[in-house]
Write a protein that holds these residues in place. Structure first.
Motif, short mmCIF file in Angstrom:
data_model
loop_
_atom_site.label_atom_id
_atom_site.label_comp_id
_atom_site.label_asym_id
_atom_site.label_seq_id
_atom_site.Cartn_x
_atom_site.Cartn_y
_atom_site.Cartn_z
N LEU A 1 0.69 -1.15 0.04
CA LEU A 1 -0.06 -0.04 -0.03
C LEU A 1 1.02 1.19 0.22
O LEU A 1 1.80 1.39 0.80
CB LEU A 1 -0.98 0.02 1.02
CG LEU A 1 -1.96 -1.00 1.41
CD1 LEU A 1 -2.76 -0.74 2.70
CD2 LEU A 1 -2.97 -1.15 0.24
N LEU A 2 0.85 2.07 -0.93
CA LEU A 2 1.61 3.19 -1.19
C LEU A 2 0.81 4.40 -1.10
O LEU A 2 -0.46 4.26 -1.10
CB LEU A 2 2.31 3.31 -2.53
CG LEU A 2 3.18 2.05 -2.58
CD1 LEU A 2 3.49 2.03 -4.29
CD2 LEU A 2 4.25 2.26 -1.87
N ASP A 3 1.44 5.51 -0.71
CA ASP A 3 0.61 6.76 -0.78
C ASP A 3 0.39 7.26 -2.25
O ASP A 3 1.16 6.74 -2.86
CB ASP A 3 1.62 7.80 -0.12
CG ASP A 3 1.73 7.92 1.63
OD1 ASP A 3 0.90 7.34 2.12
OD2 ASP A 3 2.78 8.20 1.97
N TRP A 4 -0.76 7.80 -2.54
CA TRP A 4 -1.23 8.02 -4.05
C TRP A 4 0.09 8.80 -4.71
O TRP A 4 0.21 8.09 -5.94
CB TRP A 4 -2.38 9.00 -3.85
CG TRP A 4 -3.28 8.81 -5.15
CD1 TRP A 4 -3.01 9.33 -6.41
CD2 TRP A 4 -4.49 7.93 -5.25
NE1 TRP A 4 -3.95 8.78 -7.45
CE2 TRP A 4 -4.76 8.16 -6.66
CE3 TRP A 4 -5.28 7.10 -4.34
CZ2 TRP A 4 -5.92 7.49 -6.98
CZ3 TRP A 4 -6.18 6.60 -4.82
CH2 TRP A 4 -6.70 6.68 -6.29
N PRO A 5 0.55 9.72 -4.34
CA PRO A 5 1.69 10.17 -5.08
C PRO A 5 2.76 9.20 -5.73
O PRO A 5 3.31 8.89 -6.71
CB PRO A 5 2.15 11.37 -4.58
CG PRO A 5 1.15 11.72 -3.55
CD PRO A 5 0.45 10.49 -3.07
N ASP A 6 2.98 8.29 -4.32
CA ASP A 6 4.23 7.53 -4.64
C ASP A 6 3.60 6.34 -5.71
O ASP A 6 4.39 5.95 -6.45
CB ASP A 6 4.46 6.98 -3.42
CG ASP A 6 5.30 7.83 -2.59
OD1 ASP A 6 5.85 8.74 -2.91
OD2 ASP A 6 5.12 7.63 -1.13
N TRP A 7 2.21 5.92 -5.37
CA TRP A 7 1.61 4.72 -6.31
C TRP A 7 1.73 5.42 -7.84
O TRP A 7 2.07 4.71 -8.77
CB TRP A 7 0.18 4.71 -6.02
CG TRP A 7 -0.51 3.68 -6.80
CD1 TRP A 7 -0.29 2.29 -6.75
CD2 TRP A 7 -1.06 3.95 -7.82
NE1 TRP A 7 -1.12 1.81 -7.62
CE2 TRP A 7 -1.76 2.59 -8.28
CE3 TRP A 7 -2.01 5.09 -8.36
CZ2 TRP A 7 -2.62 2.51 -9.25
CZ3 TRP A 7 -2.79 5.12 -9.28
CH2 TRP A 7 -3.08 3.84 -9.82
N GLU A 8 1.39 6.59 -8.07
CA GLU A 8 1.56 7.20 -9.51
C GLU A 8 3.04 7.31 -9.98
O GLU A 8 3.10 7.04 -11.34
CB GLU A 8 0.84 8.65 -9.31
CG GLU A 8 -0.72 8.64 -9.34
CD GLU A 8 -1.47 9.97 -9.26
OE1 GLU A 8 -0.63 10.84 -8.55
OE2 GLU A 8 -2.41 10.29 -9.77
N ALA A 9 3.80 7.71 -9.06
CA ALA A 9 5.27 7.80 -9.64
C ALA A 9 5.78 6.52 -9.90
O ALA A 9 6.52 6.23 -10.88
CB ALA A 9 6.13 8.41 -8.50
N LEU A 10 5.45 5.51 -9.27
CA LEU A 10 5.78 4.00 -9.31
C LEU A 10 5.10 3.66 -10.85
O LEU A 10 5.84 2.98 -11.69
CB LEU A 10 5.44 2.98 -8.37
CG LEU A 10 6.02 1.63 -8.53
CD1 LEU A 10 7.61 1.46 -8.71
CD2 LEU A 10 5.55 0.55 -7.35
N ALA A 11 3.91 3.74 -11.04
CA ALA A 11 3.29 3.21 -12.16
C ALA A 11 3.87 3.98 -13.48
O ALA A 11 4.15 3.33 -14.46
CB ALA A 11 1.72 3.43 -12.01
N ASP A 12 4.18 5.23 -13.11
CA ASP A 12 5.07 5.99 -14.49
C ASP A 12 6.33 5.77 -14.89
O ASP A 12 6.74 5.42 -15.86
CB ASP A 12 4.80 7.51 -14.18
CG ASP A 12 3.52 8.21 -14.07
OD1 ASP A 12 2.60 7.73 -14.60
OD2 ASP A 12 3.36 9.28 -13.48
N ARG A 13 7.06 5.19 -13.68
CA ARG A 13 8.53 4.72 -14.10
C ARG A 13 8.22 3.42 -14.45
O ARG A 13 9.19 3.14 -15.38
CB ARG A 13 9.04 4.66 -12.19
CG ARG A 13 10.71 4.18 -12.56
CD ARG A 13 11.32 4.51 -11.28
NE ARG A 13 11.34 3.29 -10.48
CZ ARG A 13 10.75 3.34 -9.24
NH1 ARG A 13 10.65 4.18 -8.60
NH2 ARG A 13 10.95 2.09 -8.52
N LEU A 14 7.47 2.43 -14.16
CA LEU A 14 7.26 1.17 -14.73
C LEU A 14 7.01 1.26 -16.10
O LEU A 14 7.14 0.64 -16.98
CB LEU A 14 6.51 0.16 -13.73
CG LEU A 14 6.94 -0.08 -12.45
CD1 LEU A 14 5.71 -0.73 -11.61
CD2 LEU A 14 8.00 -0.90 -12.45
N LYS A 15 5.91 2.14 -16.14
CA LYS A 15 5.56 2.35 -17.60
C LYS A 15 6.65 2.78 -18.61
O LYS A 15 6.83 2.30 -19.67
CB LYS A 15 4.33 3.51 -17.82
CG LYS A 15 3.03 2.67 -17.39
CD LYS A 15 2.06 3.88 -17.41
CE LYS A 15 0.50 3.39 -16.77
NZ LYS A 15 -0.25 4.39 -17.11
#
Length: 139
Positions: free
Chosen positions: A77-91
Protein backbone atom coordinates in the motif's frame (compact mmCIF):
# COMPACT_ATOMS: atom_id res chain seq x y z
CA UNK A 1 -1.34 5.45 8.90
CA UNK A 2 1.61 3.49 10.25
CA UNK A 3 2.14 0.49 8.07
CA UNK A 4 2.90 -2.80 9.85
CA UNK A 5 6.20 -4.49 9.14
CA UNK A 6 6.07 -7.95 7.64
CA UNK A 7 8.46 -10.66 6.50
CA UNK A 8 7.78 -12.57 3.31
CA UNK A 9 9.85 -15.29 1.66
CA UNK A 10 9.20 -16.33 -1.93
CA UNK A 11 10.84 -18.51 -4.61
CA UNK A 12 12.89 -17.25 -7.54
CA UNK A 13 14.68 -19.11 -10.30
CA UNK A 14 17.55 -16.64 -10.79
CA UNK A 15 19.07 -14.57 -7.98
CA UNK A 16 20.81 -12.18 -10.39
CA UNK A 17 17.49 -11.40 -12.08
CA UNK A 18 15.84 -10.95 -8.66
CA UNK A 19 18.66 -8.60 -7.61
CA UNK A 20 18.15 -6.50 -10.76
CA UNK A 21 14.34 -6.40 -10.46
CA UNK A 22 13.99 -5.73 -6.73
CA UNK A 23 17.26 -3.88 -6.19
CA UNK A 24 17.88 -1.86 -9.32
CA UNK A 25 14.39 -1.66 -10.83
CA UNK A 26 12.19 -1.26 -7.72
CA UNK A 27 14.93 0.44 -5.67
CA UNK A 28 14.88 -1.98 -2.73
CA UNK A 29 18.01 -1.83 -0.59
CA UNK A 30 19.75 -5.19 -0.38
CA UNK A 31 20.44 -6.69 3.04
CA UNK A 32 22.11 -9.98 3.84
CA UNK A 33 22.51 -12.59 1.14
CA UNK A 34 24.06 -15.94 0.33
CA UNK A 35 24.32 -18.12 -2.75
CA UNK A 36 20.76 -19.31 -2.01
CA UNK A 37 18.83 -16.16 -0.95
CA UNK A 38 18.77 -12.34 -0.84
CA UNK A 39 17.08 -10.08 1.74
CA UNK A 40 15.55 -6.86 0.43
CA UNK A 41 14.13 -3.80 2.19
CA UNK A 42 10.72 -3.55 0.48
CA UNK A 43 9.57 -0.17 1.82
CA UNK A 44 10.63 -1.06 5.38
CA UNK A 45 9.38 -4.65 5.09
CA UNK A 46 11.72 -7.61 4.78
CA UNK A 47 11.27 -9.79 1.74
CA UNK A 48 13.54 -12.71 0.96
CA UNK A 49 14.09 -14.13 -2.51
CA UNK A 50 15.01 -17.82 -2.10
CA UNK A 51 16.55 -19.72 -4.98
CA UNK A 52 13.96 -22.45 -5.57
CA UNK A 53 13.35 -22.79 -9.31
CA UNK A 54 11.19 -25.88 -8.84
CA UNK A 55 8.64 -23.76 -6.93
CA UNK A 56 8.35 -21.01 -9.54
CA UNK A 57 5.08 -21.12 -11.42
CA UNK A 58 2.44 -18.69 -12.54
CA UNK A 59 -0.34 -18.12 -10.03
CA UNK A 60 -3.85 -19.14 -10.96
CA UNK A 61 -6.17 -16.29 -11.85
CA UNK A 62 -9.42 -15.17 -10.24
CA UNK A 63 -12.08 -12.77 -11.51
CA UNK A 64 -12.19 -9.33 -9.80
CA UNK A 65 -13.93 -6.34 -11.40
CA UNK A 66 -13.94 -8.20 -14.72
CA UNK A 67 -10.16 -8.58 -14.62
CA UNK A 68 -8.04 -11.72 -14.24
CA UNK A 69 -6.17 -11.15 -10.95
CA UNK A 70 -3.29 -13.44 -9.91
CA UNK A 71 -4.66 -15.20 -6.83
CA UNK A 72 -1.24 -15.69 -5.22
CA UNK A 73 0.41 -12.29 -4.97
CA UNK A 74 1.95 -9.83 -2.54
CA UNK A 75 2.51 -6.11 -2.66
CA UNK A 76 2.37 -2.75 -0.97
CA UNK A 77 0.00 0.00 0.00
CA UNK A 78 1.60 3.25 -1.12
CA UNK A 79 0.66 6.90 -0.75
CA UNK A 80 -1.21 8.10 -3.86
CA UNK A 81 1.65 10.24 -5.28
CA UNK A 82 4.15 7.41 -4.72
CA UNK A 83 1.80 4.92 -6.41
CA UNK A 84 1.43 7.21 -9.44
CA UNK A 85 5.19 7.79 -9.60
CA UNK A 86 5.91 4.04 -9.48
CA UNK A 87 3.31 3.32 -12.17
CA UNK A 88 4.85 6.03 -14.36
CA UNK A 89 8.38 4.70 -13.76
CA UNK A 90 7.32 1.14 -14.65
CA UNK A 91 5.54 2.33 -17.81
CA UNK A 92 8.56 4.39 -18.88
CA UNK A 93 10.82 1.37 -18.35
CA UNK A 94 8.57 -0.82 -20.51
CA UNK A 95 7.63 -3.14 -17.63
CA UNK A 96 4.69 -5.28 -18.73
CA UNK A 97 1.64 -5.07 -16.46
CA UNK A 98 -0.53 -8.04 -15.59
CA UNK A 99 -3.21 -5.42 -14.87
CA UNK A 100 -2.60 -1.83 -15.95
CA UNK A 101 -2.98 0.91 -13.31
CA UNK A 102 -6.62 1.84 -12.75
CA UNK A 103 -8.91 3.29 -10.08
CA UNK A 104 -11.57 1.15 -8.38
CA UNK A 105 -14.61 2.53 -6.57
CA UNK A 106 -14.03 6.06 -7.89
CA UNK A 107 -15.82 8.61 -5.71
CA UNK A 108 -16.98 5.92 -3.26
CA UNK A 109 -15.70 4.80 0.15
CA UNK A 110 -12.62 2.69 -0.42
CA UNK A 111 -11.59 4.48 -3.65
CA UNK A 112 -8.29 2.90 -4.61
CA UNK A 113 -5.73 2.67 -7.35
CA UNK A 114 -4.19 -0.69 -8.18
CA UNK A 115 -1.91 -2.43 -10.66
CA UNK A 116 -0.15 -5.77 -10.95
CA UNK A 117 3.26 -6.76 -12.34
CA UNK A 118 5.33 -9.96 -12.26
CA UNK A 119 8.94 -10.29 -11.24
CA UNK A 120 11.33 -12.28 -13.49
CA UNK A 121 10.42 -15.54 -11.66
CA UNK A 122 6.70 -14.99 -12.30
CA UNK A 123 5.76 -13.85 -8.78
CA UNK A 124 2.84 -11.43 -8.95
CA UNK A 125 3.04 -8.11 -7.10
CA UNK A 126 0.17 -5.70 -6.51
CA UNK A 127 0.77 -2.04 -5.79
CA UNK A 128 -2.24 -0.32 -4.31
CA UNK A 129 -3.19 3.10 -2.94
CA UNK A 130 -6.23 4.56 -1.24
CA UNK A 131 -7.61 8.05 -1.66
CA UNK A 132 -8.34 7.96 2.10
CA UNK A 133 -6.14 5.56 4.07
CA UNK A 134 -8.81 5.34 6.77
CA UNK A 135 -10.87 3.44 4.17
CA UNK A 136 -8.39 0.56 3.70
CA UNK A 137 -10.77 -1.85 5.46
CA UNK A 138 -14.02 -0.08 4.54
CA UNK A 139 -16.98 -2.37 3.91
Amino acid sequence: MTRPRFHLAFPVDDLSAARRFYGEFLGCREGRSSEAWIDFDFHEHQIVAHLAPEECSAASLGQVDGKQVPVRHFGLLLDWPDWEALADRLKAAGQPFVIEPYVRFAGEPGEQGTFFVRDPAGNALEFKTFRDEAQVFAR
